[in-house]
Motif scaffolding. Structure first.
Motif, PDB file in Angstrom:
ATOM      1  N   LYS A   4       0.835  -1.193   0.000  1.00  0.00           N
ATOM      2  CA  LYS A   4       0.000   0.000   0.000  1.00  0.00           C
ATOM      3  C   LYS A   4       0.876   1.251   0.000  1.00  0.00           C
ATOM      4  CE  LYS A   4      -2.900   2.400   3.206  1.00  0.00           C
ATOM      5  NZ  LYS A   4      -2.340   2.783   4.439  1.00  0.00           N
ATOM      6  N   GLN A   5       0.488   2.264  -0.795  1.00  0.00           N
ATOM      7  CA  GLN A   5       1.223   3.516  -0.840  1.00  0.00           C
ATOM      8  C   GLN A   5       1.089   4.230   0.514  1.00  0.00           C
ATOM      9  OE1 GLN A   5      -0.283   6.449  -3.614  1.00  0.00           O
ATOM     10  NE2 GLN A   5       1.753   7.315  -3.890  1.00  0.00           N
ATOM     11  N   LYS A   6       2.211   4.643   1.081  1.00  0.00           N
ATOM     12  CA  LYS A   6       2.189   5.352   2.362  1.00  0.00           C
ATOM     13  C   LYS A   6       1.622   6.747   2.164  1.00  0.00           C
ATOM     14  CE  LYS A   6       5.541   2.966   5.063  1.00  0.00           C
ATOM     15  NZ  LYS A   6       5.008   2.661   6.351  1.00  0.00           N
ATOM     16  N   LYS A   7       0.933   7.242   3.222  1.00  0.00           N
ATOM     17  CA  LYS A   7       0.306   8.551   3.176  1.00  0.00           C
ATOM     18  C   LYS A   7       0.836   9.439   4.285  1.00  0.00           C
ATOM     19  CE  LYS A   7      -4.097   9.201   2.308  1.00  0.00           C
ATOM     20  NZ  LYS A   7      -5.574   9.090   2.330  1.00  0.00           N
ATOM     21  N   MET A   8       1.016  10.723   3.967  1.00  0.00           N
ATOM     22  CA  MET A   8       1.392  11.717   4.957  1.00  0.00           C
ATOM     23  C   MET A   8       0.352  12.836   4.901  1.00  0.00           C
ATOM     24  SD  MET A   8       5.025  13.688   5.574  1.00  0.00           S
ATOM     25  CE  MET A   8       5.035  14.817   4.197  1.00  0.00           C
ATOM     26  N   ALA A   9      -0.134  13.246   6.057  1.00  0.00           N
ATOM     27  CA  ALA A   9      -1.109  14.325   6.158  1.00  0.00           C
ATOM     28  C   ALA A   9      -0.525  15.415   7.054  1.00  0.00           C
ATOM     29  CB  ALA A   9      -2.418  13.800   6.758  1.00  0.00           C
ATOM     30  N   ALA A  32       8.914  12.470  -3.477  1.00  0.00           N
ATOM     31  CA  ALA A  32       9.993  11.792  -4.213  1.00  0.00           C
ATOM     32  C   ALA A  32      10.124  10.333  -3.789  1.00  0.00           C
ATOM     33  CB  ALA A  32      11.316  12.520  -4.004  1.00  0.00           C
ATOM     34  N   MET A  33       9.754  10.026  -2.555  1.00  0.00           N
ATOM     35  CA  MET A  33       9.801   8.649  -2.055  1.00  0.00           C
ATOM     36  C   MET A  33       8.551   7.861  -2.446  1.00  0.00           C
ATOM     37  SD  MET A  33      11.341   9.423   1.742  1.00  0.00           S
ATOM     38  CE  MET A  33      11.017   7.778   2.345  1.00  0.00           C
ATOM     39  N   GLY A  34       7.642   8.498  -3.187  1.00  0.00           N
ATOM     40  CA  GLY A  34       6.439   7.811  -3.640  1.00  0.00           C
ATOM     41  C   GLY A  34       5.273   7.884  -2.676  1.00  0.00           C
ATOM     42  N   MET A  35       5.368   8.738  -1.672  1.00  0.00           N
ATOM     43  CA  MET A  35       4.269   8.865  -0.718  1.00  0.00           C
ATOM     44  C   MET A  35       3.161   9.746  -1.283  1.00  0.00           C
ATOM     45  SD  MET A  35       6.164   9.290   2.963  1.00  0.00           S
ATOM     46  CE  MET A  35       4.671   8.969   3.880  1.00  0.00           C
ATOM     47  N   ALA A  89       6.666  19.418  -6.640  1.00  0.00           N
ATOM     48  CA  ALA A  89       6.210  18.176  -5.993  1.00  0.00           C
ATOM     49  C   ALA A  89       4.843  17.755  -6.545  1.00  0.00           C
ATOM     50  CB  ALA A  89       6.146  18.355  -4.477  1.00  0.00           C
ATOM     51  N   LYS A  90       3.979  18.721  -6.764  1.00  0.00           N
ATOM     52  CA  LYS A  90       2.643  18.425  -7.289  1.00  0.00           C
ATOM     53  C   LYS A  90       2.725  17.893  -8.720  1.00  0.00           C
ATOM     54  CE  LYS A  90      -1.934  20.471  -6.972  1.00  0.00           C
ATOM     55  NZ  LYS A  90      -2.523  19.691  -5.918  1.00  0.00           N
ATOM     56  N   LYS A  91       3.672  18.415  -9.504  1.00  0.00           N
ATOM     57  CA  LYS A  91       3.857  17.945 -10.893  1.00  0.00           C
ATOM     58  C   LYS A  91       4.396  16.524 -10.939  1.00  0.00           C
ATOM     59  CE  LYS A  91       5.585  22.077 -12.671  1.00  0.00           C
ATOM     60  NZ  LYS A  91       6.618  22.755 -13.435  1.00  0.00           N
ATOM     61  N   THR A  92       5.274  16.178 -10.002  1.00  0.00           N
ATOM     62  CA  THR A  92       5.981  14.904 -10.075  1.00  0.00           C
ATOM     63  C   THR A  92       5.367  13.788  -9.237  1.00  0.00           C
ATOM     64  OG1 THR A  92       7.503  15.537  -8.303  1.00  0.00           O
ATOM     65  CG2 THR A  92       8.190  16.027 -10.554  1.00  0.00           C
ATOM     66  N   GLY A  93       4.474  14.134  -8.323  1.00  0.00           N
ATOM     67  CA  GLY A  93       3.951  13.084  -7.446  1.00  0.00           C
ATOM     68  C   GLY A  93       2.510  13.320  -7.061  1.00  0.00           C
ATOM     69  N   ASN A  94       2.130  12.665  -5.988  1.00  0.00           N
ATOM     70  CA  ASN A  94       0.753  12.688  -5.523  1.00  0.00           C
ATOM     71  C   ASN A  94       0.627  13.651  -4.340  1.00  0.00           C
ATOM     72  OD1 ASN A  94      -1.894  12.182  -4.942  1.00  0.00           O
ATOM     73  ND2 ASN A  94      -1.675   9.958  -4.835  1.00  0.00           N
TER      74      ASN A  94
END
Length: 140
Positions: A4-9, A32-35, A89-94
């Motif tokens: 599961k993709q890790k989430k940070m809030a 960058a770590m895919g979070m 960050a918004k362009k390259t990831g979630n």
């Protein structure tokens, strides 16, 4: 079966340049770590993301007497501004960015009053639900 993709809030209460810069560096690293990263902009955090404020905000939370030196060093290091770091960050990831509905009301602002990085305006209850699903929660 994939992991599961890790989430940070992150609840962002501060609108000061130094704290927003630190936030943007953390967010960039996490993305960058895919979070999956979500930000919730409260009072001063929401204010800092207003289109009419973002370019002229030079407020620092601590050691104001050193703010011009810090700003100079950031330029010398060629570190992008906090908003440019978040944009990248918004362009390259979630990365999703939400404004607190109460903060928007305090500033008499609608979604279009905020920079284009803002995805939506949501209430505290919806944010608490999102935080409950996160692996990492922070308050800045």
């Amino acid at each position: 079966m994939g992991s599961k993709q890790k989430k940070m809030a992150v609840s962002v209460f501060s609108g000061s340049v130094d704290r927003l810069t630190g936030l943007a560096i953390l967010v960039s690293g996490a993305v960058a770590m895919g979070m999956e990263v979500e930000l919730f902009l409260q009072l001063w955090g929401a204010y800092a993301f207003r289109k009419d404020i973002i370019q002229r905000n030079m407020n620092f939370s601590e050691f104001q007497n050193l703010s011009s030196e810090v700003a100079r060093r950031l330029q010398e290091l060629k570190l992008p501004s906090w908003v440019d770091l978040l944009r990248e960050a918004k362009k390259t990831g979630n990365l999703k960015i939400y404004v607190c509905s109460t903060a928007a009301s305090i500033w008499n602002a609608k979604k279009e009053d905020f920079v284009d990085l803002v995805d939506d305006i949501i209430g505290a209850g919806e944010w608490v639900e999102k935080m409950s699903e996160a692996d990492i929660t922070l308050f800045v």
